[in-house]
Scaffold this motif. Structure first.
Motif, PDB file in Angstrom:
ATOM      1  N   GLN A 182       0.903  -1.167   0.098  1.00 22.28           N
ATOM      2  CA  GLN A 182      -0.053  -0.144  -0.078  1.00 22.28           C
ATOM      3  C   GLN A 182       0.896   1.218   0.050  1.00 22.28           C
ATOM      4  N   ASP A 183       2.007   1.056  -0.348  1.00 20.38           N
ATOM      5  CA  ASP A 183       2.973   2.435  -0.089  1.00 20.38           C
ATOM      6  C   ASP A 183       2.563   3.278  -1.551  1.00 20.38           C
ATOM      7  N   ALA A 184       3.180   4.374  -1.404  1.00 19.13           N
ATOM      8  CA  ALA A 184       2.852   5.246  -2.439  1.00 19.13           C
ATOM      9  C   ALA A 184       3.295   5.041  -3.915  1.00 19.13           C
ATOM     10  N   LEU A 185       4.522   4.304  -3.928  1.00 22.13           N
ATOM     11  CA  LEU A 185       5.070   3.833  -5.200  1.00 22.13           C
ATOM     12  C   LEU A 185       4.308   2.552  -5.677  1.00 22.13           C
ATOM     13  N   ALA A 186       4.042   1.682  -4.849  1.00 17.74           N
ATOM     14  CA  ALA A 186       3.336   0.755  -5.310  1.00 17.74           C
ATOM     15  C   ALA A 186       1.751   1.143  -5.923  1.00 17.74           C
ATOM     16  N   THR A 187       1.074   1.945  -5.087  1.00 22.24           N
ATOM     17  CA  THR A 187      -0.223   2.421  -5.470  1.00 22.24           C
ATOM     18  C   THR A 187      -0.061   3.191  -7.100  1.00 22.24           C
ATOM     19  N   GLY A 228     -27.497  21.841 -32.466  1.00 26.27           N
ATOM     20  CA  GLY A 228     -27.056  22.348 -31.038  1.00 26.27           C
ATOM     21  C   GLY A 228     -25.428  22.380 -31.097  1.00 26.27           C
ATOM     22  N   GLU A 229     -24.863  21.731 -30.373  1.00 26.86           N
ATOM     23  CA  GLU A 229     -23.358  21.586 -30.190  1.00 26.86           C
ATOM     24  C   GLU A 229     -22.814  20.121 -30.286  1.00 26.86           C
ATOM     25  N   ASN A 230     -21.490  19.762 -30.399  1.00 29.77           N
ATOM     26  CA  ASN A 230     -21.032  18.520 -30.215  1.00 29.77           C
ATOM     27  C   ASN A 230     -21.268  17.909 -28.791  1.00 29.77           C
ATOM     28  N   THR A 231     -21.605  16.711 -28.812  1.00 27.06           N
ATOM     29  CA  THR A 231     -21.632  15.998 -27.612  1.00 27.06           C
ATOM     30  C   THR A 231     -20.189  16.101 -27.149  1.00 27.06           C
ATOM     31  N   GLN A 232     -20.291  15.492 -25.652  1.00 22.73           N
ATOM     32  CA  GLN A 232     -19.214  15.376 -24.754  1.00 22.73           C
ATOM     33  C   GLN A 232     -17.886  14.590 -25.279  1.00 22.73           C
ATOM     34  N   GLY A 233     -18.085  13.516 -26.043  1.00 19.41           N
ATOM     35  CA  GLY A 233     -17.076  12.678 -26.739  1.00 19.41           C
ATOM     36  C   GLY A 233     -16.671  11.306 -25.866  1.00 19.41           C
ATOM     37  N   VAL A 234     -17.349  11.083 -24.935  1.00 21.17           N
ATOM     38  CA  VAL A 234     -17.359   9.598 -24.136  1.00 21.17           C
ATOM     39  C   VAL A 234     -18.394   8.566 -24.374  1.00 21.17           C
ATOM     40  N   PHE A 235     -18.153   7.430 -24.676  1.00 19.44           N
ATOM     41  CA  PHE A 235     -19.053   6.472 -24.842  1.00 19.44           C
ATOM     42  C   PHE A 235     -19.085   5.287 -23.987  1.00 19.44           C
ATOM     43  N   SER A 236     -18.038   5.015 -23.711  1.00 26.02           N
ATOM     44  CA  SER A 236     -17.460   3.578 -23.092  1.00 26.02           C
ATOM     45  C   SER A 236     -18.351   3.415 -21.723  1.00 26.02           C
ATOM     46  N   ASP A 237     -18.595   2.207 -21.418  1.00 31.10           N
ATOM     47  CA  ASP A 237     -19.034   2.013 -19.997  1.00 31.10           C
ATOM     48  C   ASP A 237     -17.703   2.368 -19.210  1.00 31.10           C
ATOM     49  N   ILE A 238     -18.011   2.680 -17.894  1.00 28.94           N
ATOM     50  CA  ILE A 238     -16.928   3.086 -16.850  1.00 28.94           C
ATOM     51  C   ILE A 238     -16.394   1.870 -16.099  1.00 28.94           C
ATOM     52  N   MET A 239     -15.074   1.806 -16.181  1.00 28.96           N
ATOM     53  CA  MET A 239     -14.448   0.976 -14.759  1.00 28.96           C
ATOM     54  C   MET A 239     -13.882   1.552 -13.755  1.00 28.96           C
ATOM     55  N   PHE A 240     -14.556   0.758 -12.589  1.00 29.66           N
ATOM     56  CA  PHE A 240     -14.208   1.319 -11.326  1.00 29.66           C
ATOM     57  C   PHE A 240     -12.943   0.626 -10.553  1.00 29.66           C
ATOM     58  N   LYS A 241     -11.798   0.966 -10.403  1.00 22.44           N
ATOM     59  CA  LYS A 241     -10.800   0.217 -10.279  1.00 22.44           C
ATOM     60  C   LYS A 241     -10.067   0.653  -8.913  1.00 22.44           C
ATOM     61  N   PRO A 242     -10.142  -0.012  -7.858  1.00 21.10           N
ATOM     62  CA  PRO A 242      -9.342   0.418  -6.489  1.00 21.10           C
ATOM     63  C   PRO A 242      -7.817  -0.085  -6.892  1.00 21.10           C
ATOM     64  N   VAL A 243      -7.160   0.998  -6.396  1.00 22.47           N
ATOM     65  CA  VAL A 243      -5.569   0.940  -6.616  1.00 22.47           C
ATOM     66  C   VAL A 243      -5.003   1.093  -5.378  1.00 22.47           C
ATOM     67  N   SER A 244      -5.617   1.151  -4.344  1.00 26.45           N
ATOM     68  CA  SER A 244      -5.215   1.101  -3.040  1.00 26.45           C
ATOM     69  C   SER A 244      -6.427   1.197  -2.106  1.00 26.45           C
ATOM     70  N   ALA A 245      -5.861   1.130  -0.764  1.00 31.30           N
ATOM     71  CA  ALA A 245      -7.050   1.304   0.410  1.00 31.30           C
ATOM     72  C   ALA A 245      -7.482   2.624   0.301  1.00 31.30           C
ATOM     73  N   ASP A 246      -6.870   3.718  -0.231  1.00 27.34           N
ATOM     74  CA  ASP A 246      -7.347   4.927  -0.218  1.00 27.34           C
ATOM     75  C   ASP A 246      -7.824   5.749  -1.655  1.00 27.34           C
ATOM     76  N   PHE A 247      -7.235   5.053  -2.568  1.00 27.95           N
ATOM     77  CA  PHE A 247      -7.761   5.472  -3.900  1.00 27.95           C
ATOM     78  C   PHE A 247      -8.444   4.570  -4.887  1.00 27.95           C
ATOM     79  N   VAL A 248      -9.369   5.298  -5.699  1.00 28.00           N
ATOM     80  CA  VAL A 248     -10.076   4.363  -6.976  1.00 28.00           C
ATOM     81  C   VAL A 248     -10.154   5.186  -8.131  1.00 28.00           C
ATOM     82  N   ALA A 249      -9.758   4.421  -8.955  1.00 26.40           N
ATOM     83  CA  ALA A 249      -9.326   4.964 -10.483  1.00 26.40           C
ATOM     84  C   ALA A 249     -10.710   4.746 -11.404  1.00 26.40           C
ATOM     85  N   VAL A 250     -11.192   5.776 -12.142  1.00 27.60           N
ATOM     86  CA  VAL A 250     -12.141   5.413 -13.011  1.00 27.60           C
ATOM     87  C   VAL A 250     -11.883   5.771 -14.334  1.00 27.60           C
TER      88      VAL A 250
END
Length: 511
Positions: free
Chosen positions: A150-155, A411-433
């Protein structure tokens, strides 16, 4: 809404989405252990899914044991506990299909079906595609049984590898992820605090300009606070004040106040000239807590009112300008009420080779089929879009482009994101989306990044428009629809032809 608040909202959406992806993908245990013999495994009611499975893409290992499932997020350098766990709901079907849901929920939200002994297919309720799984004959890898450092470098390394092995758009965005990672990693020491690490991780995400990327941080009472959420440069999250002013500008053109559905996320109204109006502010959240089927039923109520007398309609406006996304399948459900013939919505692929960013899963087509046993409308349609049309709002827009007659986009261009979102914990403190998929057009390109362009460009909820109570996009939609289906279709076709040689060139870079 502040960036942190918006990121928190994004993380909340991701949590809902991943409740039927990373977590429930393996909720396929059955009462008692599955026999090893093929004869027993073919009997109804017997769990054929006991064991360990890996998804094709998505970086997930699933361990199924009895009625429980456990998930693990894997990269080439790590294996850590996944975000969700759950349990089987009901008995397996005759074909071995198991229904399952999250812990603490009384209803199922997805299913897993065996395809022989070593393959299976996972399908979430409300999802527009399925995922392939392969049995791991050696069982759970030893790395998954060891506590992750769980150290910073491993995270940092897990965070970097998660994006390196799954994110599809580095080349399209001109991002050298290796160079940025090496530079950021050099600043990490044994003394790097969680606050300092947060700044480093956010610094990696910001240049992506991707609204499907976010960083969450564990809060003391449980759950996560969004500390960063991406956005395409030049676009902003609408504030509550903008939403209120926009509602007043729309209401000024309606013949009567719109009829709300889905906890206010859907609205049905009537415009002058026999034109129907449907506001879709999200493709989820229509009920406070319930399965996909309850959300679909609430959407059907709104569509039944909109299309109560389709023969009297001279046009339909679907307003997606403040749409925050949700279920792609709900978008296809609307499309099914607006056609009398099947058409291909899009084909979906996901990155599936950690070492090769050009490798993807087999394309899965999503087809819009006319809704049976209910009213449908096949006349001219106008879609109102903006930079705040996000995710499922965009997949619906992309799907409708294949309808005939084609809708006119205003109107205008849409935002430009289509994929499903993955929710990935990378440590006890942080989660990446993050995203890992592409939604392909018929020609094989995508609109990730620039978004889907309008056929007719107008201001959308600008300060000047809102101050004066104007809504140019809605006014233009009324004008084109009042002119008849030919005029609206001609506007869509002509603008699409021009866009194919301009916007599609940029979109092709994301192939």
């Amino acid at each position: 809404m502040s960036g942190a608040a918006r990121a928190a909202r994004a993380a909340g959406v991701a949590a809902v989405a991943l409740a039927v992806t990373a977590g429930t993908i393996g909720t396929a245990g059955a009462v008692g252990a599955a026999p090893d013999g093929d004869g027993d495994a073919r009997r109804p009611g017997v769990n054929r899914l006991e064991g360990v499975w890996q998804t094709d893409g998505y970086g997930i290992i699933v361990e199924i044991h009895g009625t429980a499932f456990t998930t693990y997020d894997v990269t080439r350098i790590s294996c850590t506990p996944g975000f969700f766990s759950g349990a089987q709901v009901g008995a397996p079907g005759r074909d071995g299909t198991v229904r399952y849901g999250q812990s603490g929920k009384a209803y199922a939200s997805s299913s897993l079906t065996p395809r022989g002994h070593d393959r299976a297919v996972y399908k979430e309720d409300g999802g527009a595609s399925a995922r392939d799984l392969t049995r791991l004959p050696g069982g759970l890898p030893a790395q998954c049984r060891q506590p992750a450092p769980q150290d910073a470098l491993a995270t940092f390394d897990r965070f970097w590898a998660t994006f390196e092995e799954n994110y599809p758009f580095f080349a399209a965005k001109g991002i050298d992820w290796h160079a940025k990672g090496a530079q950021a990693r050099a600043g990490i020491t044994p003394q790097t605090s969680a606050d300092d690490l947060q700044k480093i991780l956010v610094g990696l995400l910001e240049p992506l300009g991707d609204a499907h990327t976010a960083l969450g941080r564990k809060r003391p009472g449980g759950g996560y606070d969004g500390v960063f959420g991406g956005r395409r440069p030049g676009t902003a999250e609408p504030t509550d004040e903008v939403r209120e002013q926009a509602a007043r500008a729309v209401a000024a053109q309606l013949l009567a106040p719109e009829q709300p559905f889905g906890r206010g996320l859907l609205g049905v109204g009537e415009l002058p000239g026999g034109i129907g109006y449907l506001r879709v502010s999200a493709f989820d959240g229509y009920v406070e807590d319930g399965p996909y089927q309850d959300h679909a039923a609430e959407l059907d109520k709104a569509l039944d009112v909109l299309l109560a007398h389709p023969e009297r309609l001279n046009g339909v406006v679907v307003d997606l300008r403040l749409n925050g996304g949700g279920s792609d399948e709900l978008g296809l459900r609307i499309a099914a009420r607006l056609t009398d013939r099947p058409f291909l919505a899009y084909r979906k692929v996901a990155r599936n080779d950690p070492a090769d960013p050009t490798r993807f899963t087999r394309p899965q087509p999503s087809v819009v089929r006319p809704a049976a046993g209910t009213t449908r409308y096949t006349g001219p349609v106008a879609l109102l879009t903006a930079g705040s049309t996000v995710s499922a709002g965009e997949t619906f827009t992309q799907a409708m482009a294949e309808r005939r007659p084609a809708p006119v986009r205003i109107g205008e261009n849409t935002q430009g994101v289509f994929s499903d979102i993955m929710f990935k914990p990378v440590s006890a403190d942080f989660v990446a989306v993050l995203p890992n998929e592409k939604f392909l057009t018929r020609s094989g390109s995508t609109y990730d990044g620039p978004g889907i362009p309008p056929n007719v460009r107008t201001p959308v909820f600008t300060p000047e428009e809102l101050t004066q109570g104007r809504d140019s996009a809605l006014t233009e939609a009324r004008r084109l629809l009042a002119a008849g289906s030919t005029r609206a279709a001609d506007a869509a076709d002509a603008a699409d032809a021009a866009a194919d040689s301009a916007d599609a060139t940029a979109a092709a870079g994301a192939r």
